[in-house]
Design an enzyme around this catalytic site. Structure first.
Site, PDB file in Angstrom:
ATOM      1  N   GLY A 251       0.863  -1.176  -0.038  1.00 51.80           N
ATOM      2  CA  GLY A 251       0.141  -0.020  -0.025  1.00 51.80           C
ATOM      3  C   GLY A 251       0.794   1.146  -0.091  1.00 51.80           C
ATOM      4  O   GLY A 251       0.317   2.344  -0.180  1.00 51.80           O
ATOM      5  N   GLU A 288       4.452  -6.484   1.438  1.00 53.26           N
ATOM      6  CA  GLU A 288       3.747  -6.811   0.010  1.00 53.26           C
ATOM      7  C   GLU A 288       3.487  -5.596  -0.853  1.00 53.26           C
ATOM      8  O   GLU A 288       2.206  -5.178  -1.310  1.00 53.26           O
ATOM      9  CB  GLU A 288       2.423  -7.350   0.439  1.00 53.26           C
ATOM     10  CG  GLU A 288       2.339  -8.347   1.454  1.00 53.26           C
ATOM     11  CD  GLU A 288       0.805  -8.944   1.828  1.00 53.26           C
ATOM     12  OE1 GLU A 288      -0.169  -8.472   1.515  1.00 53.26           O
ATOM     13  OE2 GLU A 288       0.789  -9.929   2.264  1.00 53.26           O
ATOM     14  N   GLY A 290       2.846  -3.476  -4.028  1.00 53.46           N
ATOM     15  CA  GLY A 290       2.769  -3.600  -5.275  1.00 53.46           C
ATOM     16  C   GLY A 290       3.015  -2.244  -6.309  1.00 53.46           C
ATOM     17  O   GLY A 290       4.196  -2.213  -6.637  1.00 53.46           O
ATOM     18  N   ARG A 291       2.185  -1.147  -6.136  1.00 52.62           N
ATOM     19  CA  ARG A 291       2.338  -0.171  -6.759  1.00 52.62           C
ATOM     20  C   ARG A 291       3.725   0.516  -6.736  1.00 52.62           C
ATOM     21  O   ARG A 291       4.372   0.998  -7.491  1.00 52.62           O
ATOM     22  CB  ARG A 291       1.438   0.883  -6.124  1.00 52.62           C
ATOM     23  CG  ARG A 291       1.286   2.179  -7.050  1.00 52.62           C
ATOM     24  CD  ARG A 291       0.458   3.246  -6.134  1.00 52.62           C
ATOM     25  NE  ARG A 291      -0.861   2.660  -5.612  1.00 52.62           N
ATOM     26  CZ  ARG A 291      -1.976   2.792  -6.268  1.00 52.62           C
ATOM     27  NH1 ARG A 291      -2.032   3.364  -7.462  1.00 52.62           N
ATOM     28  NH2 ARG A 291      -3.031   2.232  -5.737  1.00 52.62           N
ATOM     29  N   ARG A 327      -7.239   3.987 -14.221  1.00 63.01           N
ATOM     30  CA  ARG A 327      -6.967   4.677 -13.003  1.00 63.01           C
ATOM     31  C   ARG A 327      -7.627   6.194 -12.940  1.00 63.01           C
ATOM     32  O   ARG A 327      -8.374   6.428 -12.170  1.00 63.01           O
ATOM     33  CB  ARG A 327      -5.580   4.729 -12.730  1.00 63.01           C
ATOM     34  CG  ARG A 327      -5.118   3.507 -12.559  1.00 63.01           C
ATOM     35  CD  ARG A 327      -3.629   3.424 -11.709  1.00 63.01           C
ATOM     36  NE  ARG A 327      -3.761   4.215 -10.378  1.00 63.01           N
ATOM     37  CZ  ARG A 327      -2.987   5.330 -10.364  1.00 63.01           C
ATOM     38  NH1 ARG A 327      -2.328   5.694 -11.133  1.00 63.01           N
ATOM     39  NH2 ARG A 327      -3.014   5.826  -9.300  1.00 63.01           N
ATOM     40  N   TYR A 331     -10.385   5.989 -10.535  1.00 59.54           N
ATOM     41  CA  TYR A 331     -10.054   6.563  -8.940  1.00 59.54           C
ATOM     42  C   TYR A 331      -9.649   8.126  -9.164  1.00 59.54           C
ATOM     43  O   TYR A 331      -9.294   8.671  -8.218  1.00 59.54           O
ATOM     44  CB  TYR A 331      -8.723   5.809  -8.564  1.00 59.54           C
ATOM     45  CG  TYR A 331      -8.743   4.320  -8.647  1.00 59.54           C
ATOM     46  CD1 TYR A 331      -9.567   3.754  -7.862  1.00 59.54           C
ATOM     47  CD2 TYR A 331      -7.774   3.759  -9.337  1.00 59.54           C
ATOM     48  CE1 TYR A 331      -9.648   2.226  -7.611  1.00 59.54           C
ATOM     49  CE2 TYR A 331      -7.730   2.349  -9.496  1.00 59.54           C
ATOM     50  CZ  TYR A 331      -8.764   1.640  -8.493  1.00 59.54           C
ATOM     51  OH  TYR A 331      -8.703   0.077  -8.432  1.00 59.54           O
ATOM     52  N   CYS A 360     -16.321   5.277 -25.717  1.00 58.76           N
ATOM     53  CA  CYS A 360     -17.894   5.854 -25.942  1.00 58.76           C
ATOM     54  C   CYS A 360     -18.423   6.232 -24.063  1.00 58.76           C
ATOM     55  O   CYS A 360     -19.277   5.724 -23.982  1.00 58.76           O
ATOM     56  CB  CYS A 360     -18.855   5.312 -26.680  1.00 58.76           C
ATOM     57  SG  CYS A 360     -18.306   5.090 -28.269  1.00 58.76           S
ATOM     58  N   GLU A 361     -17.677   6.880 -23.429  1.00 60.37           N
ATOM     59  CA  GLU A 361     -17.988   7.059 -22.239  1.00 60.37           C
ATOM     60  C   GLU A 361     -17.269   8.713 -21.830  1.00 60.37           C
ATOM     61  O   GLU A 361     -16.213   8.919 -22.245  1.00 60.37           O
ATOM     62  CB  GLU A 361     -17.159   6.369 -21.306  1.00 60.37           C
ATOM     63  CG  GLU A 361     -17.622   4.788 -21.291  1.00 60.37           C
ATOM     64  CD  GLU A 361     -18.578   4.455 -20.367  1.00 60.37           C
ATOM     65  OE1 GLU A 361     -19.089   5.074 -19.598  1.00 60.37           O
ATOM     66  OE2 GLU A 361     -19.007   3.230 -20.627  1.00 60.37           O
ATOM     67  N   TYR A 388      -1.413  -1.059 -12.030  1.00 66.13           N
ATOM     68  CA  TYR A 388      -2.656  -0.817 -12.075  1.00 66.13           C
ATOM     69  C   TYR A 388      -3.092  -0.488 -13.539  1.00 66.13           C
ATOM     70  O   TYR A 388      -4.017   0.476 -13.677  1.00 66.13           O
ATOM     71  CB  TYR A 388      -3.385  -0.281 -10.959  1.00 66.13           C
ATOM     72  CG  TYR A 388      -3.013  -0.843  -9.575  1.00 66.13           C
ATOM     73  CD1 TYR A 388      -3.416  -2.202  -9.193  1.00 66.13           C
ATOM     74  CD2 TYR A 388      -2.201  -0.451  -8.961  1.00 66.13           C
ATOM     75  CE1 TYR A 388      -3.373  -2.754  -8.203  1.00 66.13           C
ATOM     76  CE2 TYR A 388      -1.652  -1.091  -7.402  1.00 66.13           C
ATOM     77  CZ  TYR A 388      -2.290  -2.238  -7.314  1.00 66.13           C
ATOM     78  OH  TYR A 388      -1.935  -2.913  -6.138  1.00 66.13           O
TER      79      TYR A 388
HETATM   80  C1  LIG Z   1      -3.314  -4.941  -3.438  1.00 71.02           C
HETATM   81  C2  LIG Z   1      -2.558  -5.680  -2.355  1.00 71.02           C
HETATM   82  C3  LIG Z   1      -1.348  -5.296  -2.050  1.00 71.02           C
HETATM   83  C4  LIG Z   1      -0.397  -4.180  -2.759  1.00 71.02           C
HETATM   84  O1  LIG Z   1      -1.228  -3.168  -2.860  1.00 71.02           O
HETATM   85  P1  LIG Z   1      -0.436  -1.745  -3.374  1.00 71.02           P
HETATM   86  O2  LIG Z   1      -0.954  -0.884  -3.281  1.00 71.02           O
HETATM   87  O3  LIG Z   1      -0.074  -2.006  -4.805  1.00 71.02           O
HETATM   88  O4  LIG Z   1       1.153  -1.878  -2.786  1.00 71.02           O
HETATM   89  C5  LIG Z   1      -0.735  -5.900  -1.192  1.00 71.02           C
HETATM   90  N1  LIG Z   1      -1.455  -6.749  -0.315  1.00 71.02           N
HETATM   91  C6  LIG Z   1      -2.796  -7.234  -0.366  1.00 71.02           C
HETATM   92  C7  LIG Z   1      -3.510  -8.223   0.496  1.00 71.02           C
HETATM   93  C8  LIG Z   1      -3.457  -6.531  -1.654  1.00 71.02           C
HETATM   94  O5  LIG Z   1      -4.625  -6.713  -1.842  1.00 71.02           O
END
Ligand SMILES: *Cc1c(COP(=O)(O)O)cnc(C)c1O
Length: 444
Positions: A251, A288, A290-291, A327, A331, A360-361, A388
């Protein structure tokens, strides 16, 4: 002003620079790639991904730890491969993501499986390949897991995902740690569920985890969630349960322009300090992201189809739409947009443009009120599109999804060819086609 000196565009992606007024990523010209592969086109910098990964791992070198990249941020095989080669772990939310990780060379023993709804076949496959941990979200899920593991004569390693009732300041759709949303086990029932899990014969209790949301820019919500987690651990460990890893989820946010944002190492040092202070410094720390591992490493190159200045607004219509990059539409995300070739002042006038796609939106926009000098036929580059972006792309409006390229200091490698219209149609049957089933849904 001389255009001879390379000039950087974005502090979070130093690999991106204008050279002789043309935008290059790791030394590769983006307009050249667009000419070769067409547009819309995702291009990723391998160097930027590795730098982001090192930003998480360097502060953890002296600790037991595992960085588990959240596959859903960008699940393209070559992206997973870049991270797997570095020994990175993975956080998955489906068996499809598991197969991707295995295909890309990731180790199953470094995989954690999250998600509120895991199907039986997904659980079976994950047990069979031997993943590190199931991050369990409810009693119902725990019982199904226990039964499946027992039937397979195997054991399922389990962590419970707490809902720490912490709401980070972020978009409602990407906040996951609050009381009102569907994720995690409520604190009030978590201890009871751990006691139950510990009694189940085919379950191994190995961890505890939370994940409070996405694009979070403050350390405080993590520490609040961690405090709740450690309070629960105090109770459980006093009863003799031993939890070997603590997973603080993902996150952490990324910068989209030059807004202030601390590096992940600040988050990590705050977490490590808190673990030490509370006597849990010896546990494996799982995180964990991601982004923050891939978001700033990628750009989306799009061609300007036409310019439509009107009385109310100036529209710059491009060939990338919300199906390629959702996105902004979904968002309300700000994504910075720059010209691929710096236009000469005499050819274009700088004014404010809404950069919109062909879908078309009315919500199909990529940037609003942007000061640009667009020229029809030239290209724009959308920054911070590595996370994403492609993983959320769809075929809405029967639009084939973009191609993807990985650049590193020596090469530009095609890592996904552009979808074709045939790809989109190939799974469909006309009512009259010879393969039609003789009875509805094949029953009877
Ligand atoms: C989506 C997700 C992440 C990664 O979130 P980011 O904002 O991309 O870092 C990590 N753990 C879980 C359980 C998630 O659902």
């Amino acid at each position: 002003m001389s255009q001879r000196q390379p000039s950087k565009v974005f502090s979070s992606l130093p690999e991106l620079e204008y050279r002789a007024s043309e935008l290059h990523l790791e030394g590769v010209s983006l307009s050249r790639l667009a000419a070769l592969q067409g547009t819309p086109l995702y291009v990723y910098s391998q160097g930027a991904m590795l730098r982001a990964l090192a930003g998480y791992r360097n502060p953890l070198v002296r600790r037991k730890h595992l960085v588990c990249y959240a596959v859903k941020a960008n699940s393209t095989l070559a992206v997973l491969q870049v991270l797997a080669r570095e020994g990175c772990g993975f956080d998955i939310v489906s068996v499809g993501e598991l197969e991707r990780v295995l295909t890309a060379g990731g180790l199953p023993s470094n995989v954690v499986f999250a998600g509120v709804g895991k199907r039986r076949d997904e659980v079976e496959r994950a047990i069979e390949v031997g993943i590190k941990c199931f991050n369990v979200e409810s009693e119902g899920e725990l019982m199904v897991l226990s039964e499946i593991a027992a039937n397979l004569r195997k054991r399922a390693p389990v962590s419970l995902r707490l809902n720490p009732e912490v709401s980070p300041n972020t978009h409602r759709y990407i906040s996951t740690g609050g009381k009102e949303n569907k994720f995690g086990v409520p604190l009030a029932t978590a201890a009871g569920l751990y006691r139950l899990a510990a009694r189940l014969p085919a379950i191994d209790v190995v961890g505890i985890n939370f994940h409070i949301g996405s694009q979070i820019t403050e350390v405080a919500p993590y520490l609040r969630a961690l405090d709740c987690t450690l309070q629960l651990l105090d109770v459980l460990e006093a009863e003799g349960l031993r939890i070997s890893h603590i997973d603080v989820g993902g996150g952490w946010g990324i910068r989209h322009l030059d807004e202030p944002l601390s590096e992940p190492r600040h988050l990590l040092s705050a977490i490590l300090d808190r673990l030490d202070a509370r006597g849990y410094g010896d546990r494996e720390l799982v995180i964990e992201p991601g982004r923050s591992l891939v978001g700033n490493a990628g750009v989306l190159v799009t061609q300007i189809l036409s310019l439509k200045p009107t009385e109310g607004k100036n529209f710059c219509i491009v060939d990338a739409g919300m199906n390629d990059l959702v996105r902004p539409a979904m968002y309300n995300a700000y994504m910075h947009i720059v010209e691929c070739v710096k236009p000469l002042d005499c050819l274009a006038s700088r004014r404010n443009w809404d950069v919109v796609g062909p879908v078309c939106e009315s919500g199909d926009w990529l940037g609003l009120d942007r000061s640009l000098m667009p020229v029809a036929g030239e290209h724009l580059v959308i920054l911070s599109a590595g996370a994403y972006g492609m993983s959320m792309a769809s075929n809405y409006n029967t639009r084939p999804r973009p191609a993807e390229i990985m650049v590193n200091s020596t090469n530009a490698i095609l890592i996904r060819r552009r979808e074709t219209i045939d790809d989109l149609l190939k799974n469909e049957m006309l009512l009259t086609s010879p393969s039609a089933l003789s009875s509805p849904l094949g029953r009877g």
